[in-house]
Motif scaffolding. Structure first.
Motif, PDB file in Angstrom:
ATOM      1  N   LEU A  63       0.838  -1.205   0.000  1.00  0.00           N
ATOM      2  CA  LEU A  63       0.000   0.000   0.000  1.00  0.00           C
ATOM      3  C   LEU A  63       0.871   1.253   0.000  1.00  0.00           C
ATOM      4  CD1 LEU A  63      -2.859   1.128   0.059  1.00  0.00           C
ATOM      5  CD2 LEU A  63      -2.779   1.076   2.537  1.00  0.00           C
ATOM      6  N   PHE A  67       1.026   4.223  -2.840  1.00  0.00           N
ATOM      7  CA  PHE A  67       1.001   5.677  -2.636  1.00  0.00           C
ATOM      8  C   PHE A  67       2.248   6.337  -3.226  1.00  0.00           C
ATOM      9  CE2 PHE A  67      -1.941   4.883   1.145  1.00  0.00           C
ATOM     10  CZ  PHE A  67      -3.059   5.342   0.458  1.00  0.00           C
ATOM     11  N   THR A  70       1.832   6.536  -6.911  1.00  0.00           N
ATOM     12  CA  THR A  70       0.920   7.632  -7.265  1.00  0.00           C
ATOM     13  C   THR A  70       1.647   8.977  -7.173  1.00  0.00           C
ATOM     14  OG1 THR A  70      -0.934   6.357  -6.454  1.00  0.00           O
ATOM     15  CG2 THR A  70      -1.304   8.696  -6.709  1.00  0.00           C
ATOM     16  N   GLY A 164      -4.217  -4.992  -3.199  1.00  0.00           N
ATOM     17  CA  GLY A 164      -4.128  -4.174  -4.407  1.00  0.00           C
ATOM     18  C   GLY A 164      -4.659  -4.918  -5.612  1.00  0.00           C
ATOM     19  N   MET A 167      -8.401  -5.155  -5.425  1.00  0.00           N
ATOM     20  CA  MET A 167      -9.000  -3.858  -5.750  1.00  0.00           C
ATOM     21  C   MET A 167      -9.081  -3.675  -7.265  1.00  0.00           C
ATOM     22  SD  MET A 167      -8.164  -0.659  -6.998  1.00  0.00           S
ATOM     23  CE  MET A 167      -6.409  -0.614  -6.940  1.00  0.00           C
TER      24      MET A 167
ATOM     25  N   HIS B  13      -6.386   1.131  -1.228  1.00  0.00           N
ATOM     26  CA  HIS B  13      -5.854   0.909  -2.591  1.00  0.00           C
ATOM     27  C   HIS B  13      -6.778   1.545  -3.622  1.00  0.00           C
ATOM     28  CE1 HIS B  13      -2.239  -1.579  -2.668  1.00  0.00           C
ATOM     29  NE2 HIS B  13      -2.679  -2.239  -1.617  1.00  0.00           N
ATOM     30  N   LEU B  14      -8.085   1.401  -3.395  1.00  0.00           N
ATOM     31  CA  LEU B  14      -9.081   1.966  -4.314  1.00  0.00           C
ATOM     32  C   LEU B  14      -8.976   3.490  -4.336  1.00  0.00           C
ATOM     33  CD1 LEU B  14     -11.536   1.420  -6.147  1.00  0.00           C
ATOM     34  CD2 LEU B  14     -12.983   1.652  -4.142  1.00  0.00           C
ATOM     35  N   ASN B  16      -6.396   5.244  -3.600  1.00  0.00           N
ATOM     36  CA  ASN B  16      -5.137   5.554  -4.285  1.00  0.00           C
ATOM     37  C   ASN B  16      -5.314   5.470  -5.800  1.00  0.00           C
ATOM     38  OD1 ASN B  16      -2.157   5.784  -4.503  1.00  0.00           O
ATOM     39  ND2 ASN B  16      -2.400   3.744  -5.367  1.00  0.00           N
ATOM     40  N   PHE B  17      -6.009   4.431  -6.257  1.00  0.00           N
ATOM     41  CA  PHE B  17      -6.182   4.262  -7.706  1.00  0.00           C
ATOM     42  C   PHE B  17      -7.088   5.351  -8.281  1.00  0.00           C
ATOM     43  CE2 PHE B  17      -8.096   2.603 -11.559  1.00  0.00           C
ATOM     44  CZ  PHE B  17      -6.949   2.303 -12.269  1.00  0.00           C
ATOM     45  N   ILE B  19      -7.375   8.391  -7.193  1.00  0.00           N
ATOM     46  CA  ILE B  19      -6.538   9.598  -7.287  1.00  0.00           C
ATOM     47  C   ILE B  19      -5.621   9.500  -8.513  1.00  0.00           C
ATOM     48  CG2 ILE B  19      -4.683  10.909  -6.157  1.00  0.00           C
ATOM     49  CD1 ILE B  19      -5.942   9.983  -3.449  1.00  0.00           C
TER      50      ILE B  19
END
Lengths: 270, 162
Positions: A63, A67, A70, A164, A167, B13-14, B16-17, B19
């Protein structure tokens, strides 16, 4: 290259490999805190190595890696938006060509698999593909982080974390389902629900693929005598290859199923 | 949960994705796609314009060819009219010249006739005079010396009077 030079190059390379292999066999293995079994188990289950998220929550390293990815993507995108995209030319340069090829590839993928409805799909598969590719390559950088135990670990690929992968698999299924509803209403829901195993298969396929990469890398780096020469192939080429393959597989499957559920129903002549 | 699945982390995670999706859409995908679409549109417009220009050129060429053919016909027509006009003019001129020539010939004939008549008349008079002179000479041959004398006298008499 002339024949003699080529011969000399091969001989030198072979000698270097032999010397390195002997040295690595003679070298004293570093003192590991954990056995390989524990490392691999932790790579799958993330039971021992947790990282604190701003002191609020202990989370899996994946996780934190997500981040970080991202953040990197944000910086890259902002720089590209401010300094590169306004200077785009009609005849593209190398970087412009790279960006245009990436956008064009995912747009074409969406259009060819879902010709009736593809505006949102194009942007979704671009984001998903970009995320999978960048986050898989991220493990090559070897970002260091401190766990709650106080040990230092290098951040893994975000999608090698099962959460992840779940998701992304479930989100892709939701995108497919919402496309079906928007295009065909109840019939679209039916078509999407018919593929009920899709989120599980997509999630675990990605998790398995990325986890296997992570495990192989862990194993290679765990043994000193495997750390010479092999990481070039395992660490770089394999990672690059499965980054491309996984990005392509998930986006292609999403586009394909999205196209299937958004296909308009043909009216049969009575 | 098996495999350490954690819903809270799935939601993180969702988040984050989502964004990441927004960042990519607004900073990369959207602008690049817009640029590509604009360029495609520009090429389409250029293609359309080139096609339209080619069509216009073909149409203009066809129009010019038609007009050229019409002009050729017009020229032929004009040539024919000019030839006809020239022929008519020539005929008129020839006719007028012929008339003039006839008039001149007629006039010349008349003049020649008048002259002939006048000459004949003049010749008749001369002949008559010659005949009279001859007769007179024959009649007065004997007294010529006398006559000469009288003439001289008359002439001299005149000079004195003056």
């Amino acid at each position: 290259m002339p024949k003699e030079k080529r011969k000399r190059f091969f001989i030198i390379t072979a000698l270097a490999i032999i010397v390195l292999t002997i040295l690595s066999a003679l070298a004293r293995p570093p003192a590991h805190h954990e056995a390989i079994g524990e490392v691999m188990r932790d790579a799958v289950l993330h039971e021992t190595n947790k990282i604190s998220l701003l002191g609020l929550l202990d989370v899996n390293p994946g996780l934190i890696a997500a981040f970080t990815v991202t953040g990197i993507v944000l910086v890259f995108s902002v720089i590209a938006r401010i300094f590169v995209i306004p200077r785009f030319k009609t005849v593209p340069g190398r970087f412009q060509l790279l960006l245009e090829s990436a956008v064009g590839f995912f747009e074409d993928l969406a259009k060819s698999n879902s010709p009736h409805r593809n505006t949102f799909l194009g942007s979704y598969v671009f984001a998903a593909g970009f995320y999978i590719f960048v986050s898989t390559l991220f493990e090559l950088i070897g970002f260091q982080a401190v766990t709650t135990n106080g040990t230092i670990i290098s951040l893994p690929a975000p999608l090698s974390d099962i959460n992840g992968a779940i998701m992304l698999g479930c989100l892709s299924y939701l995108v497919i389902l919402s496309g079906g509803i928007a295009q065909n209403g109840i019939r679209g829901v039916g078509l999407a629900l018919k593929e009920f195993s899709l989120p599980v298969s997509m999630s675990f396929r990605m998790f398995g693929a990325l986890l296997s990469g992570a495990l192989v890398t862990e194993m290679v780096y765990h043994y000193t005598h495997l750390s010479y020469g092999l990481p070039v192939i395992v660490g770089v080429l394999f990672t690059l290859l499965h980054a491309l393959i996984q990005a392509y597989v998930l986006t292609m499957l999403t586009s394909l199923f999205y196209g299937e559920v958004t296909e308009p129903k043909e009216k049969h002549k009575k | 949960m098996p495999l350490n699945i954690d819903f809270q982390q799935i939601l993180l995670h969702l988040l984050n994705f989502v964004i990441l999706f927004a960042i990519l859409y607004f900073f990369l995908y959207g602008p690049v796609k817009k640029f590509m679409d604009d360029r495609t549109e520009q090429y389409k417009r250029m293609d359309e314009k080139a096609r339209k220009d080619a069509e216009d050129a073909a149409s203009a060429k066809s129009e010019y060819e038609t007009r050229l053919a019409e002009v050729g016909k017009e020229i032929d027509k004009e040539k024919k009219a000019a030839r006809r006009s020239i022929a008519e003019q020539t005929e008129k001129s020839l006719y007028a010249a012929k008339r003039e020539a006839e008039r001149i010939i007629d006039q010349a004939n008349k003049k020649a006739e008048t002259d002939r008549e006048r000459i004949i008349e003049q010749a008749g008079e001369d002949i008559a005079d010659m005949v009279a002179d001859a007769t007179e000479k024959l009649v007065l041959k004997s007294s010529a010396s006398e006559s000469y004398d009288s003439f001289l006298e008359a002439a001299l008499g005149g000079e004195r009077n003056e």
